[in-house]
Design a protein around this motif. Structure first.
Motif, mmCIF file in Angstrom:
data_model
loop_
_atom_site.group_PDB
_atom_site.id
_atom_site.type_symbol
_atom_site.label_atom_id
_atom_site.label_comp_id
_atom_site.label_asym_id
_atom_site.label_seq_id
_atom_site.Cartn_x
_atom_site.Cartn_y
_atom_site.Cartn_z
ATOM 1 N N GLU A 45 54.504 1.656 39.268
ATOM 2 C CA GLU A 45 54.844 1.996 40.575
ATOM 3 C C GLU A 45 56.252 2.378 40.710
ATOM 4 O O GLU A 45 57.613 1.899 39.935
ATOM 5 N N GLY A 46 57.137 2.871 41.157
ATOM 6 C CA GLY A 46 58.494 3.598 41.753
ATOM 7 C C GLY A 46 59.097 4.360 40.489
ATOM 8 O O GLY A 46 58.162 5.267 39.818
ATOM 9 N N ASP A 47 60.218 3.342 40.123
ATOM 10 C CA ASP A 47 60.829 4.121 39.216
ATOM 11 C C ASP A 47 60.462 3.755 38.396
ATOM 12 O O ASP A 47 60.937 4.018 36.974
ATOM 13 N N THR A 48 59.826 2.410 37.941
ATOM 14 C CA THR A 48 59.233 2.792 36.521
ATOM 15 C C THR A 48 58.157 3.447 36.269
ATOM 16 O O THR A 48 58.553 3.258 35.196
ATOM 17 N N PHE A 49 56.843 4.297 37.060
ATOM 18 C CA PHE A 49 56.480 5.141 36.964
ATOM 19 C C PHE A 49 57.318 6.382 36.625
ATOM 20 O O PHE A 49 57.358 6.682 35.335
ATOM 21 N N TRP A 50 58.277 6.656 37.187
ATOM 22 C CA TRP A 50 59.088 7.656 36.856
ATOM 23 C C TRP A 50 60.088 7.440 35.313
ATOM 24 O O TRP A 50 60.299 8.837 34.549
ATOM 25 N N ASP A 51 60.768 6.555 35.259
ATOM 26 C CA ASP A 51 61.400 6.228 34.068
ATOM 27 C C ASP A 51 59.663 6.355 33.186
ATOM 28 O O ASP A 51 60.538 6.487 32.162
ATOM 29 N N ALA A 52 58.603 5.638 32.688
ATOM 30 C CA ALA A 52 57.721 5.866 31.713
ATOM 31 C C ALA A 52 57.311 7.480 31.515
ATOM 32 O O ALA A 52 57.176 7.712 30.232
ATOM 33 N N PHE A 53 57.112 8.023 33.114
ATOM 34 C CA PHE A 53 56.396 9.592 33.254
ATOM 35 C C PHE A 53 58.079 10.629 32.254
ATOM 36 O O PHE A 53 57.790 10.818 31.328
ATOM 37 N N GLY A 78 59.937 13.661 28.631
ATOM 38 C CA GLY A 78 60.969 14.452 28.744
ATOM 39 C C GLY A 78 61.611 14.304 30.771
ATOM 40 O O GLY A 78 60.722 14.657 31.933
ATOM 41 N N LYS A 79 62.767 14.328 30.935
ATOM 42 C CA LYS A 79 63.573 14.882 32.138
ATOM 43 C C LYS A 79 63.519 16.061 32.641
ATOM 44 O O LYS A 79 63.833 16.987 31.835
ATOM 45 N N ASN A 80 62.800 16.241 33.595
ATOM 46 C CA ASN A 80 62.510 17.398 34.449
ATOM 47 C C ASN A 80 63.373 17.529 35.584
ATOM 48 O O ASN A 80 63.994 16.282 36.399
ATOM 49 N N VAL A 81 64.624 18.967 35.554
ATOM 50 C CA VAL A 81 65.726 18.695 36.441
ATOM 51 C C VAL A 81 64.652 18.470 37.902
ATOM 52 O O VAL A 81 65.471 18.346 38.894
ATOM 53 N N SER A 91 64.660 12.894 45.258
ATOM 54 C CA SER A 91 63.200 11.393 45.148
ATOM 55 C C SER A 91 62.399 12.279 46.773
ATOM 56 O O SER A 91 61.272 11.535 46.824
ATOM 57 N N ALA A 92 62.619 13.086 46.774
ATOM 58 C CA ALA A 92 62.118 13.780 48.424
ATOM 59 C C ALA A 92 60.867 14.310 47.313
ATOM 60 O O ALA A 92 59.521 14.162 47.727
ATOM 61 N N THR A 93 61.299 15.272 46.768
ATOM 62 C CA THR A 93 59.819 15.476 45.415
ATOM 63 C C THR A 93 59.199 14.452 44.794
ATOM 64 O O THR A 93 58.212 14.812 44.998
ATOM 65 N N ARG A 94 60.516 13.350 44.428
ATOM 66 C CA ARG A 94 59.244 12.731 42.797
ATOM 67 C C ARG A 94 58.204 11.709 44.275
ATOM 68 O O ARG A 94 57.065 11.648 44.499
#
Length: 110
Positions: free
Chosen positions: A69-77, A82-85, A90-93
């Motif tokens: 969930e949340g930031d944990t999901f995005w960190d794993a993603f 790779g980080k996608n600009v 946060s609105a897009t995410r």
């Protein structure tokens, strides 16, 4: 399976039918081909169905993104893809998180 049944019900006459799927759509094409026996099946951007389950994931740290969930999901993603600009807002995410998690849930449990 319902979508595969609907596709199989289409009448294409004598025209040879080919199925193409990308990512999760590859599994839809595969399931449809299993029933309809098309002339060709093209699948891209996905592992073989026999390797799809999260137990076969190469990510030993977070093999199941759908349960995060949340930031944990995005960190794993970000660690996996790779980080996608384009996902820095946060609105897009927040706008795509539910759909993305549902896609992972589907693919991790196929």
């Amino acid at each position: 399976r319902e979508i595969a049944d609907e596709l199989c019900a289409l009448d294409c006459g004598d025209v040879p039918v080919c199925y193409f799927g990308h990512s999760v759509g590859s599994w839809l094409a595969y399931e449809t081909a299993a029933v309809a026996s098309p002339a060709k099946l093209f699948a891209s951007g996905v592992r073989a169905p026999s390797l799809a389950h999260w137990l076969n994931d190469l990510d030993g740290v977070n093999p199941r993104l759908s349960v995060l969930e949340g930031d944990t999901f995005w960190d794993a993603f970000n660690a996996r893809y790779g980080k996608n600009v384009n996902l820095s807002s946060s609105a897009t995410r927040n706008a795509i998180l539910e759909s993305l998690v549902n896609d992972f849930r589907l693919s991790e449990n196929y």
